[in-house]
Design an enzyme around this catalytic site. Structure first.
Site, PDB file in Angstrom:
ATOM      1  CB  SER A  94       4.067 -20.282  38.058  1.00 53.48           C
ATOM      2  OG  SER A  94       4.790 -19.599  39.065  1.00 53.48           O
ATOM      3  CG  HIS A  98       5.584 -20.972  51.089  1.00 56.22           C
ATOM      4  ND1 HIS A  98       6.736 -20.215  51.157  1.00 56.22           N
ATOM      5  CD2 HIS A  98       4.782 -20.373  50.174  1.00 56.22           C
ATOM      6  CE1 HIS A  98       6.632 -19.192  50.318  1.00 56.22           C
ATOM      7  NE2 HIS A  98       5.457 -19.268  49.712  1.00 56.22           N
ATOM      8  CG  HIS A 108       9.839 -19.845  42.102  1.00 54.11           C
ATOM      9  ND1 HIS A 108      10.801 -19.447  41.183  1.00 54.11           N
ATOM     10  CD2 HIS A 108       8.648 -19.495  41.564  1.00 54.11           C
ATOM     11  CE1 HIS A 108      10.215 -18.875  40.152  1.00 54.11           C
ATOM     12  NE2 HIS A 108       8.903 -18.888  40.350  1.00 54.11           N
ATOM     13  CG  HIS A 147      23.601 -24.743  42.598  1.00 53.66           C
ATOM     14  ND1 HIS A 147      23.434 -23.737  41.675  1.00 53.66           N
ATOM     15  CD2 HIS A 147      23.174 -24.239  43.787  1.00 53.66           C
ATOM     16  CE1 HIS A 147      22.950 -22.663  42.280  1.00 53.66           C
ATOM     17  NE2 HIS A 147      22.782 -22.945  43.563  1.00 53.66           N
ATOM     18  CG  HIS A 177      14.642  -3.709  49.497  1.00 51.88           C
ATOM     19  ND1 HIS A 177      14.305  -4.564  48.466  1.00 51.88           N
ATOM     20  CD2 HIS A 177      13.962  -4.167  50.585  1.00 51.88           C
ATOM     21  CE1 HIS A 177      13.459  -5.480  48.907  1.00 51.88           C
ATOM     22  NE2 HIS A 177      13.239  -5.269  50.189  1.00 51.88           N
ATOM     23  N   GLY A 260      -4.512  -8.704  33.758  1.00 54.14           N
ATOM     24  CA  GLY A 260      -5.857  -9.062  34.176  1.00 54.14           C
ATOM     25  C   GLY A 260      -6.000 -10.518  34.554  1.00 54.14           C
ATOM     26  N   GLY A 261      -4.912 -11.115  34.994  1.00 54.24           N
ATOM     27  CA  GLY A 261      -4.964 -12.509  35.430  1.00 54.24           C
ATOM     28  C   GLY A 261      -5.737 -12.669  36.725  1.00 54.24           C
TER      29      GLY A 261
END
Length: 303
Positions: A94, A98, A108, A147, A177, A260-261
């Site tokens: 992963s 930035h 990302h 894309h 939101h 618990g990473g």
């Protein structure tokens, strides 16, 4: 699922982390990623690589993890109760980049593999992942390039694969939101196993291998664009949306924390600096308003 196949995935992911870090370091002569290896007490571990205070990358992280345990966390079993009470392994790469220059988009990418096993029953396994782009001052040719590269990653696997996973990405990276997308999308897929192991694994590799092809040309084009305090302030304000999404909606963040990473590695996706302003809106017809009026809505970029 046998050990040889697990090791094939792990070997690929470790090599992927190496290749992505090396490619990004071409933009930062004189500096590079630092590595932090870690062990998870409940089982497994990983290696986190972080680049900070670069001339191009203000902060970026590329994380490999391979964790295992006796039970999957609630975030993984809520929609799939058949996974409860199974041993699991989860591994993936992963990354979040930035950049310093507001004209270079944040990016990302993530690819991952899960297997859940129980004595006397067949293992349940799947692949997931994708990549998405979050610009502040978008350039349409960059979005189209992004894309087109995503489409190329999907092309060998069927004519509808890009459109399906592009739509899934638009829907997933959506801040309900705020009633806006996080950026201009890309690809997102999960629970992929219907193609069988070899083809599913090949698709995951194709997505991962196309990330640098999609991102690096944009970085090289925009990294020297002049900017001032206005552009920097807008970048920091929009980074706040990135934080909101990761903390409110992101499955990977929730899975990592519930399983618990390692917290520092899970939250490496956060920007080093972000701002919030009360009830702020861009001035009509300003450069900042272009992002809202044109880009923060799902659309068919390749039509």
């Amino acid at each position: 699922m046998n050990t040889i196949e697990i090791e094939q995935i792990k070997t690929y992911l470790l090599n992927l982390q190496d290749r992505i870090c090396s490619a990004l370091e071409t933009q930062e002569p004189g500096t590079g990623f630092t590595e932090d290896s870690w062990v998870r007490p409940e089982g497994g571990g990983g290696r986190t690589r972080v680049l900070t205070d670069g001339k191009v990358i203000e902060q970026g992280g590329v994380n490999f993890s391979h964790v295992y345990g006796a039970h999957l966390p609630p975030s993984a079993t809520a929609a799939r109760p058949e996974l409860a009470n199974r041993q699991f392994q989860a591994m993936g790469v992963s990354l979040v980049i930035h950049p310093l220059n507001p004209f270079v988009p944040t990016s990302h990418a993530n690819v991952r593999f899960f297997v859940a096993e129980k004595a006397g029953e067949d293992p349940i396994w799947w692949f997931g992942g994708g990549f998405d782009l979050t610009p502040f001052y978008p350039v349409e040719e960059d979005v189209i390039h992004w894309h087109r590269t995503a489409q190329a990653a999907c092309a060998p696997f069927g004519k509808d694969v890009y459109s399906n996973y592009k739509t899934w990405c638009d829907n997933y990276f959506y801040l309900k939101h705020r009633n806006e997308t996080r950026g201009v999308g890309g690809l997102f897929f999960d629970d992929l196993n219907e193609w069988g192991f070899e083809r599913s694994f090949a698709f995951m590799r194709s997505v991962a291998d196309h990330y640098i092809d999609a991102y690096l040309p944009i970085v090289e084009k925009r990294k020297n664009t002049p900017y001032g305090e206005r552009e920097r302030e807008f970048q920091l304000y929009r980074r706040g949306r990135y934080v909101e999404f990761n903390l409110v909606y992101d499955r990977g963040t929730l899975f990592g924390l519930q399983s618990g990473g390692r917290t520092e590695s899970i939250l490496m996706s956060m920007p080093p600096v972000a701002h919030w302003k009360y009830n702020w809106h861009p001035e009509p017809e300003s450069p900042e308003s272009v992002l809202y009026d044109r880009y923060l809505k799902p659309q068919a970029w390749l039509d």
